[in-house]
Design an enzyme around this catalytic site. Structure first.
Site: not given
Ligand code: AMP
Length: 288
Positions: A40, A44, A153-154, A182, A190
């Site tokens: 995380l 996240h 997340g976008q 973010v 990130m």
């Molecule tokens: P992941 O652990 O990579 O599967 O991401 C879990 C959630 O966090 C997903 O909805 C991602 O789009 C979101 N997420 C990952 N990185 C970012 C970020 N830098 N900014 C915003 N949301 C994020």
């Protein structure tokens, strides 16, 4: 004396999860779900904070979903710092769910969710089967948790479209919220995968968001030709040294169909490889 907040309770089976959520649901509390693969970071945590402010009870799931990784991708080396993740969730999440692989995919598992056209281009074309794995695991997490609202997340723009499509098509009674990207101080979005970058690669990776900035600048100055915008992004990225570009696309933000001329909001999305690390980023271009 102020004591620091405790990490949320951790459950690892669907039975424990349902036991923990039963009373919450009976009290009529609004449940928010944040699905993650762990490792995380503040991206996240922005989703967790959004859930905390809009819902009464926030569940964070941590599961590195094997079915969304293709052969030769980074499943084995994907970071899994569970103890640290739980510490980071102290004071924001109410429950963490980190199931083992066989809890999610028991022997005999044979049912898959296949989303149509929005899952085909961009990431879908470079990572065959990726969105089938994503949609399947997200539907399973929805069914396990039963959230009122789910947070994405976008950063993974296409994924958010795939989830929205699935929720609409399958009549799921869940609100999908998509939160802004973010970024690190130098603009890099990130990502848990940023940890793979060597110091030199990490410095060069700032060029992704710079490329998106160049695209936004061009559109602000009147450029409407999508191919010329994409060419400017490409030029910016390649100036940073050895980076291999999977795609730079300018597309309709709803359908992901390519656009030739930028007349309304358009998505610019890119995927590159820096060394052995694959990174994605995107922005919405808004002509003035
Ligand atoms: P992941 O652990 O990579 O599967 O991401 C879990 C959630 O966090 C997903 O909805 C991602 O789009 C979101 N997420 C990952 N990185 C970012 C970020 N830098 N900014 C915003 N949301 C994020």
């Amino acid at each position: 004396m102020m004591s620091s907040p405790a990490s949320p309770p951790l459950v690892t089976t669907v039975a424990e999860l349902r036991d923990a959520l039963g009373p919450v649901r009976r009290e009529g509390k609004r449940i928010g779900l944040v699905p993650t693969m762990g490792a995380l970071h503040d991206g996240h945590l922005s989703l967790v904070l959004a859930s905390q402010s809009e819902c009464d009870f926030t569940v964070v799931t941590i599961f590195v979903n094997p079915s969304q990784f293709g052969p030769g991708e980074d499943l084995a080396r994907y970071p899994r710092p569970l103890a640290r993740d739980l510490e980071l969730l102290a004071g924001s999440a109410d429950l963490a769910f980190a199931p083992g692989e066989s809890e999610v995919y028991p022997p005999g598992f044979a049912t898959w969710v296949e989303v149509g056209s929005v899952a085909q281009p961009l990431e879908g074309a470079f990572r065959l089967g990726h969105f089938r794995g994503v949609a399947t695991v997200v539907l399973k997490l929805f069914n396990m948790v039963g959230p009122d609202v789910a947070y994405f997340g976008q950063k993974d723009y296409q994924q958010s479209l795939v989830i929205r499509r699935m929720v609409a098509d399958l009549n799921l009674p869940i609100r999908v919220r998509v939160c802004p990207i973010v970024r690190e101080p130098d603009g890099l979005a990130m990502s848990s995968r940023n940890a793979y970058l060597s110091p030199d690669e990490r410095r060069r990776a700032a060029v992704l968001s710079q490329g998106l900035g160049v695209a936004a600048g061009a559109v602000a100055q009147g450029e409407r030709d999508a191919a010329r915008v994409a060419a400017k992004v490409r030029e910016t990225i390649l100036a940073a040294g050895p980076i291999s570009i999977d795609y730079i696309a300018v597309a309709d933000p709803e359908t992901l169909e390519p656009v030739a001329s930028i007349r309304g909001p358009a998505l610019v999305a890119l995927a590159v490889r820096i060394g052995s690390t694959r990174l994605i980023d995107n922005a919405i271009l808004e002509p003035p």
